[in-house]
Design a protein around this motif. Sequence first.
Motif, PDB file in Angstrom:
ATOM      1  N   LEU A   1       0.616  -0.991  -0.126  1.00  0.00           N
ATOM      2  CA  LEU A   1       0.308   0.256  -0.146  1.00  0.00           C
ATOM      3  C   LEU A   1       0.795   1.193   0.187  1.00  0.00           C
ATOM      4  CD1 LEU A   1      -3.135  -0.968   2.466  1.00  0.00           C
ATOM      5  CD2 LEU A   1      -2.484  -0.796   0.161  1.00  0.00           C
ATOM      6  N   THR A   2       1.768   0.371  -0.224  1.00  0.00           N
ATOM      7  CA  THR A   2       2.727   2.152  -0.987  1.00  0.00           C
ATOM      8  C   THR A   2       3.423   2.742  -2.050  1.00  0.00           C
ATOM      9  OG1 THR A   2       4.230   1.135  -0.300  1.00  0.00           O
ATOM     10  CG2 THR A   2       4.402   1.633   1.614  1.00  0.00           C
ATOM     11  N   PRO A   3       3.412   4.120  -2.437  1.00  0.00           N
ATOM     12  CA  PRO A   3       3.342   4.170  -3.710  1.00  0.00           C
ATOM     13  C   PRO A   3       4.831   3.292  -4.559  1.00  0.00           C
ATOM     14  CG  PRO A   3       2.834   5.915  -2.729  1.00  0.00           C
ATOM     15  CD  PRO A   3       3.916   4.930  -1.150  1.00  0.00           C
ATOM     16  N   LYS A   4       4.963   3.008  -5.641  1.00  0.00           N
ATOM     17  CA  LYS A   4       6.072   2.524  -6.725  1.00  0.00           C
ATOM     18  C   LYS A   4       5.666   3.047  -7.489  1.00  0.00           C
ATOM     19  CE  LYS A   4       5.776  -1.105  -3.570  1.00  0.00           C
ATOM     20  NZ  LYS A   4       6.581  -0.163  -2.220  1.00  0.00           N
ATOM     21  N   ARG A   5       7.320   2.953  -8.709  1.00  0.00           N
ATOM     22  CA  ARG A   5       7.634   3.842  -9.703  1.00  0.00           C
ATOM     23  C   ARG A   5       7.486   3.143 -10.982  1.00  0.00           C
ATOM     24  NH1 ARG A   5       6.592  10.101  -9.386  1.00  0.00           N
ATOM     25  NH2 ARG A   5       7.662  10.295  -7.865  1.00  0.00           N
ATOM     26  N   ASP A   6       7.554   3.349 -12.253  1.00  0.00           N
ATOM     27  CA  ASP A   6       7.403   2.432 -12.962  1.00  0.00           C
ATOM     28  C   ASP A   6       8.192   1.212 -13.268  1.00  0.00           C
ATOM     29  OD1 ASP A   6       5.536   4.361 -13.912  1.00  0.00           O
ATOM     30  OD2 ASP A   6       6.365   4.281 -16.425  1.00  0.00           O
ATOM     31  N   TRP A   7       9.347   2.491 -12.748  1.00  0.00           N
ATOM     32  CA  TRP A   7      11.012   1.287 -13.206  1.00  0.00           C
ATOM     33  C   TRP A   7      10.643  -0.120 -11.340  1.00  0.00           C
ATOM     34  CZ3 TRP A   7      11.734   7.177 -12.123  1.00  0.00           C
ATOM     35  CH2 TRP A   7      11.644   6.745 -11.097  1.00  0.00           C
TER      36      TRP A   7
END
Length: 265
Positions: free
Chosen positions: A201-207
């Motif tokens: 539930l924590t943000p992720k980035r494309d990479w």
Amino acid sequence: MMLNTASDLDLIIDKVRRAGALAQHLKSHGLITSYKADGSIVTNADTEVNLWLKEALLDARPDYGWQSEEEADNAHRLDAARIFVLDPIDGTMGLSKGSPYWTIALAIVENNQPTGAVVYAPDSGELYSASLGEGARLNGARIQASQRAELEGAEALGDSRLFGKDIWPTPWPRLSVQSRPSVAYRMACVAAGKADFTMALTPKRDWDVAAATLIAQEAGAVVSDHLGNPYGFNAIDSLKPSLICSGPALFPEIIRRCAHLDALT
């Protein structure tokens, strides 16, 4: 125009294998560790793998765009028909502490979706790969996501503390939860049926997720944020609010349990 099929996939598999050997070499000689402005750890393996792969890949495909965790974003990628999306070391903390489950995660993105992908864990000898419409593989053998339909007793990868928080109106059933330092590796394990799901539930980035998203989907898994919204890539904003990666039978129940968390988006 879609991925140059075998030629592009062969290219990224070869270069990521070589980059894995470079990272292992640097590790064997003692990693040099520092910290970014946000407090996250970075090593010379992150930066050297990034530089080596950028030169090798763009030399082979000079018209492709570039996006990497270890570089400032460049808006020119938005104009490219295809881009490389790289996390040079996913699970840097695990690498620095001796875990074998760090990875190099590389995707080719076209029309906002990954079309070729590699997630490589050199220390555990696992190379996951996929190209769009051609299935997913682990060390060359086809893989398939779990078909498990019951949450009770399911194998999950992530932070076990998440499932015991007071944010859940209904307690989660008994789960077997293990931690792995690399998000891409956790998703690849779901693709291979080694785990039934992973969530964060924590943000992720494309990479963090682009390469593993294709591998998981080509293996029959489902990938989305916690409200069931599918991912798109190579947009202006690379942020993803959360992650669900699950076998198809479990996915609806996991999304149902997260439906009240709309404030996260």
